[in-house]
Design an enzyme around this catalytic site. Structure first.
Site, mmCIF file in Angstrom:
data_model
loop_
_atom_site.group_PDB
_atom_site.id
_atom_site.type_symbol
_atom_site.label_atom_id
_atom_site.label_comp_id
_atom_site.label_asym_id
_atom_site.label_seq_id
_atom_site.Cartn_x
_atom_site.Cartn_y
_atom_site.Cartn_z
ATOM 1 N N LYS A 220 -1.588 -4.445 15.993
ATOM 2 C CA LYS A 220 -2.111 -3.226 15.366
ATOM 3 C C LYS A 220 -3.023 -2.486 16.346
ATOM 4 N N ASN B 65 -7.215 -4.760 1.205
ATOM 5 C CA ASN B 65 -6.837 -4.125 -0.059
ATOM 6 C C ASN B 65 -6.449 -5.182 -1.091
ATOM 7 N N ILE C 7 0.838 -1.206 0.000
ATOM 8 C CA ILE C 7 0.000 0.000 0.000
ATOM 9 C C ILE C 7 0.874 1.259 0.000
ATOM 10 N N VAL D 245 -7.548 -22.951 -0.367
ATOM 11 C CA VAL D 245 -8.634 -22.228 0.321
ATOM 12 C C VAL D 245 -8.726 -22.768 1.743
ATOM 13 N N TYR D 246 -8.590 -21.865 2.724
ATOM 14 C CA TYR D 246 -8.604 -22.292 4.126
ATOM 15 C C TYR D 246 -10.023 -22.697 4.553
ATOM 16 N N THR E 83 -6.111 -1.119 10.506
ATOM 17 C CA THR E 83 -6.870 -2.186 9.861
ATOM 18 C C THR E 83 -8.215 -2.433 10.539
ATOM 19 N N ASP E 84 -9.154 -2.999 9.779
ATOM 20 C CA ASP E 84 -10.445 -3.379 10.381
ATOM 21 C C ASP E 84 -10.303 -4.584 11.312
ATOM 22 N N GLU E 85 -9.163 -5.291 11.216
ATOM 23 C CA GLU E 85 -9.019 -6.517 12.019
ATOM 24 C C GLU E 85 -8.974 -6.241 13.516
ATOM 25 N N HIS F 66 -9.225 -18.282 12.930
ATOM 26 C CA HIS F 66 -9.620 -17.550 11.715
ATOM 27 C C HIS F 66 -10.875 -16.694 11.942
ATOM 28 N N ASN G 33 -14.465 -15.824 0.761
ATOM 29 C CA ASN G 33 -13.204 -16.104 0.066
ATOM 30 C C ASN G 33 -13.396 -16.960 -1.185
ATOM 31 N N PHE H 86 2.804 3.684 7.358
ATOM 32 C CA PHE H 86 2.369 2.400 6.797
ATOM 33 C C PHE H 86 3.191 1.242 7.355
ATOM 34 N N TYR I 49 -1.206 -10.494 14.918
ATOM 35 C CA TYR I 49 -1.144 -9.324 14.035
ATOM 36 C C TYR I 49 -2.143 -8.260 14.473
HETATM 37 P P1 NAD Z 1 3.339 -4.793 3.472
HETATM 38 O O1 NAD Z 1 3.683 -5.935 4.355
HETATM 39 O O2 NAD Z 1 3.136 -5.036 2.019
HETATM 40 O O3 NAD Z 1 4.433 -3.644 3.595
HETATM 41 C C1 NAD Z 1 4.959 -3.254 4.813
HETATM 42 C C2 NAD Z 1 6.193 -2.392 4.529
HETATM 43 O O4 NAD Z 1 6.725 -1.949 5.805
HETATM 44 C C3 NAD Z 1 7.311 -3.159 3.833
HETATM 45 O O5 NAD Z 1 7.853 -2.377 2.796
HETATM 46 C C4 NAD Z 1 8.341 -3.382 4.933
HETATM 47 O O6 NAD Z 1 9.676 -3.443 4.450
HETATM 48 C C5 NAD Z 1 8.123 -2.161 5.813
HETATM 49 N N1 NAD Z 1 8.540 -2.360 7.211
HETATM 50 C C6 NAD Z 1 8.280 -3.436 8.001
HETATM 51 N N2 NAD Z 1 8.836 -3.254 9.212
HETATM 52 C C7 NAD Z 1 9.411 -2.028 9.203
HETATM 53 C C8 NAD Z 1 10.122 -1.264 10.162
HETATM 54 N N3 NAD Z 1 10.341 -1.742 11.397
HETATM 55 N N4 NAD Z 1 10.577 -0.046 9.820
HETATM 56 C C9 NAD Z 1 10.375 0.445 8.551
HETATM 57 N N5 NAD Z 1 9.725 -0.246 7.608
HETATM 58 C C10 NAD Z 1 9.227 -1.460 7.923
HETATM 59 O O7 NAD Z 1 2.033 -4.146 4.119
HETATM 60 P P2 NAD Z 1 0.806 -3.432 3.408
HETATM 61 O O8 NAD Z 1 -0.173 -4.456 3.011
HETATM 62 O O9 NAD Z 1 1.304 -2.476 2.414
HETATM 63 O O10 NAD Z 1 0.188 -2.654 4.657
HETATM 64 C C11 NAD Z 1 0.617 -1.343 4.983
HETATM 65 C C12 NAD Z 1 -0.105 -0.891 6.237
HETATM 66 O O11 NAD Z 1 -1.504 -0.911 6.018
HETATM 67 C C13 NAD Z 1 0.136 -1.786 7.448
HETATM 68 O O12 NAD Z 1 0.229 -0.965 8.588
HETATM 69 C C14 NAD Z 1 -1.103 -2.647 7.524
HETATM 70 O O13 NAD Z 1 -1.369 -3.035 8.862
HETATM 71 C C15 NAD Z 1 -2.159 -1.706 6.995
HETATM 72 N N6 NAD Z 1 -3.304 -2.316 6.327
HETATM 73 C C16 NAD Z 1 -3.121 -3.232 5.334
HETATM 74 C C17 NAD Z 1 -4.232 -3.759 4.660
HETATM 75 C C18 NAD Z 1 -4.098 -4.757 3.539
HETATM 76 O O14 NAD Z 1 -5.097 -5.281 3.075
HETATM 77 N N7 NAD Z 1 -2.895 -5.049 3.041
HETATM 78 C C19 NAD Z 1 -5.513 -3.336 5.036
HETATM 79 C C20 NAD Z 1 -5.659 -2.410 6.060
HETATM 80 C C21 NAD Z 1 -4.544 -1.898 6.682
HETATM 81 O O1 DAU Z 2 -8.687 -6.739 6.824
HETATM 82 C C1 DAU Z 2 -7.492 -6.044 6.590
HETATM 83 C C2 DAU Z 2 -6.333 -7.009 6.607
HETATM 84 O O2 DAU Z 2 -6.400 -7.740 5.389
HETATM 85 C C3 DAU Z 2 -4.988 -6.321 6.757
HETATM 86 O O3 DAU Z 2 -4.919 -5.691 8.017
HETATM 87 C C4 DAU Z 2 -3.847 -7.344 6.621
HETATM 88 O O4 DAU Z 2 -2.592 -6.682 6.664
HETATM 89 C C5 DAU Z 2 -3.997 -8.068 5.309
HETATM 90 O O5 DAU Z 2 -3.004 -9.062 5.186
HETATM 91 C C6 DAU Z 2 -5.377 -8.699 5.204
HETATM 92 O O6 DAU Z 2 -5.527 -9.753 6.172
HETATM 93 P P1 DAU Z 2 -6.275 -11.124 5.809
HETATM 94 O O7 DAU Z 2 -5.825 -12.182 6.728
HETATM 95 O O8 DAU Z 2 -7.741 -10.892 5.661
HETATM 96 O O9 DAU Z 2 -5.687 -11.329 4.303
HETATM 97 P P2 DAU Z 2 -5.165 -12.639 3.549
HETATM 98 O O10 DAU Z 2 -4.987 -12.249 2.134
HETATM 99 O O11 DAU Z 2 -4.024 -13.282 4.254
HETATM 100 O O12 DAU Z 2 -6.409 -13.606 3.652
HETATM 101 C C7 DAU Z 2 -7.688 -13.211 3.155
HETATM 102 C C8 DAU Z 2 -8.646 -14.340 3.451
HETATM 103 O O13 DAU Z 2 -8.291 -15.456 2.628
HETATM 104 C C9 DAU Z 2 -8.584 -14.830 4.886
HETATM 105 O O14 DAU Z 2 -9.892 -15.199 5.305
HETATM 106 C C10 DAU Z 2 -7.692 -16.060 4.804
HETATM 107 C C11 DAU Z 2 -7.976 -16.607 3.426
HETATM 108 N N1 DAU Z 2 -6.857 -17.290 2.757
HETATM 109 C C12 DAU Z 2 -5.655 -16.664 2.707
HETATM 110 C C13 DAU Z 2 -4.580 -17.271 2.095
HETATM 111 C C14 DAU Z 2 -3.236 -16.579 2.046
HETATM 112 C C15 DAU Z 2 -7.043 -18.527 2.169
HETATM 113 O O15 DAU Z 2 -8.161 -19.078 2.206
HETATM 114 N N2 DAU Z 2 -5.980 -19.129 1.572
HETATM 115 C C16 DAU Z 2 -4.743 -18.545 1.524
HETATM 116 O O16 DAU Z 2 -3.806 -19.180 0.960
#
Ligand code: NAD
Ligand code: DAU
Length: 353
Positions: free
Chosen positions: A162, A188, A11, A214-215, A132-134, A293, A257, A79, A158
């Site tokens: 957060k 996202n 992101i 699929v989990y 995050t919404d989690e 989960h 999922n 981020f 996790y």
């Molecule tokens: P990501 O894991 O893809 O990226 C995280 C980045 O942070 C990486 O580039 C990593 O190198 C860097 N990083 C990790 N530890 C660090 C540290 N100690 N100091 C500096 N940099 C560090 O994560 P993302 O999916 O891009 O998520 C970004 C943010 O958004 C996170 O805070 C996550 O909790 C939040 N978020 C993610 C999602 C999602 O669906 N991916 C949804 C809601 C919120």
């Molecule tokens: O809701 C926001 C969160 O979404 C963010 O805060 C997290 O950083 C981001 O990783 C994401 O968390 P999830 O656990 O929801 O995302 P993930 O893609 O790991 O899994 C999405 C759903 O799919 C979850 O219910 C688990 C399931 N899953 C995931 C993987 C990797 C599977 O069924 N099979 C898989 O192999």
């Protein structure tokens, strides 16, 4: 300029790319380059003087203090985090270290910096924490979607880490007056998503002829938002959000999922048909469930729409098509992030200051 932490991740990098595509204000990008950070995502900015990249840790107080003093950012968007739930189950320590201790140290450095600002610079300064919404836990099937006042009930290491960081950010506003903003966003998806997460994993495994794991029963529900819509929401909160406020961000797009996996397979069947004429759905494999989960997340994003006028531009149908097309067009990016070789190169290429 603004300081972005974690701007080489999924992101954060999308945010940096979109920011610099839309305006000339420079970005100082602080990222530790863990396995999740990829400089290749930022390759188009390599010779762009508006992008200053620093490899480093948000928990490195001296580094952060030095960067703040030298570059004097008007805002910070945090981020940086360990972000993958499954990794937090296998090894929670990095999550405690970065998401809690790292955020705490960052807040301390920012508090000292902000205390030293005067006049207009102090008045306009903002610290935006991306969450995050989690943190809200799991919803029953008919329960109302998460609002900003929903109780915190994190269920994984996790989400607990957060939640702790959100509480620290809140406390720094309440106690010290630091002008913070917090966004809590749903799942996202989009370009540059590391293929350990559901959607990119399904795309790359499908194309490689591997199982699509699929989990459990695949009926866990998530709300999905196209990453560029999330970046737009963050820009809007940074611009007009009220210090101390929390804004939920979501796509109004709940799906189980297995429905997501089926949609990805349908798109691949259309855009990259298999040689044997069969469907990618034949690769779907149900596997052991994730421990603890969460069954359902759903975001009520009406506050940010009502107060700041933000709503998603993409529907899931348009966003997921763009996403699948992006992965089909960028096999090299996928190959490099999977190999890990690129990380080794970056290790030798960037210094910590
Ligand atoms: P990501 O894991 O893809 O990226 C995280 C980045 O942070 C990486 O580039 C990593 O190198 C860097 N990083 C990790 N530890 C660090 C540290 N100690 N100091 C500096 N940099 C560090 O994560 P993302 O999916 O891009 O998520 C970004 C943010 O958004 C996170 O805070 C996550 O909790 C939040 N978020 C993610 C999602 C999602 O669906 N991916 C949804 C809601 C919120
Ligand atoms: O809701 C926001 C969160 O979404 C963010 O805060 C997290 O950083 C981001 O990783 C994401 O968390 P999830 O656990 O929801 O995302 P993930 O893609 O790991 O899994 C999405 C759903 O799919 C979850 O219910 C688990 C399931 N899953 C995931 C993987 C990797 C599977 O069924 N099979 C898989 O192999």
């Amino acid at each position: 300029m603004i300081l972005i932490t974690g701007g080489a991740g999924f992101i954060g990098a999308n945010f940096v790319l979109d920011w610099l595509a839309g305006r000339d204000e420079a970005v100082l990008n602080l990222d530790k380059l863990t396995y999740a950070g990829n400089m290749e995502t930022l390759a188009s900015l390599r010779d762009d003087p508006r992008h200053i990249f620093v490899k480093g840790d948000i928990g490195d107080s001296a580094l952060v203090a030095g960067l703040l003093a030298r570059h004097q950012p008007r805002a910070i968007v945090n981020f940086a985090a360990e972000s993958h739930v499954d990794r937090s189950i296998h090894g929670p320590e990095d999550f405690i270290e970065t998401n809690i201790v790292g955020t705490f140290r960052l807040l301390e450095a920012v508090r000292a910096y902000w205390n030293g600002l005067e006049g207009e610079a102090r008045a306009v300064f903002r610290f935006l924490h991306v969450s995050t919404d989690e943190v809200y836990g799991s919803l029953a099937p008919t329960e109302a979607a998460f609002t900003e006042t929903h109780r915190y009930e994190p269920n994984s290491p996790y989400s607990a880490s957060k939640a702790a960081s959100d509480h620290l950010v809140r406390a720094y506003h309440h106690t010290y007056g630091l002008p913070v903003l917090t966004t809590n966003c749903s799942n996202n998806y989009g370009p540059y998503h590391f293929p350990e997460k559901l959607i990119p994993l399904m795309i790359v495994n499908a194309l490689a002829g591997k199982p699509l794991p699929v989990y459990g029963d695949g009926m866990q529900v998530r709300d999905w938002l196209y990453v560029k819509d999330h970046c737009c929401a963050i820009r809007r909160v940074l611009e007009a959000g009220q210090p101390g406020e929390v804004y939920n961000v979501g796509g109004w797009n709940e799906k189980p999922n297995i429905a997501i996996v089926n949609i990805v397979c349908d798109l691949l069947d259309e855009l990259r048909p298999k040689n044997d004429g069969g469907s990618y759905k034949t690769q779907i494999t149900y596997v052991k469930d994730r421990p603890g989960h969460d069954r359902r997340y759903a975001i009520d994003a009406s506050k940010i729409q009502r107060e700041l006028g933000w709503k998603p531009a993409e529907t899931f149908e348009t966003g997921i098509r763009k996403t699948v097309q992006w992965y089909l067009a960028n096999p090299d990016w996928v190959a490099h992030v999977q190999s890990g070789a690129y990380r080794d190169w970056v290790q030798t290429q960037y210094a910590t200051s």
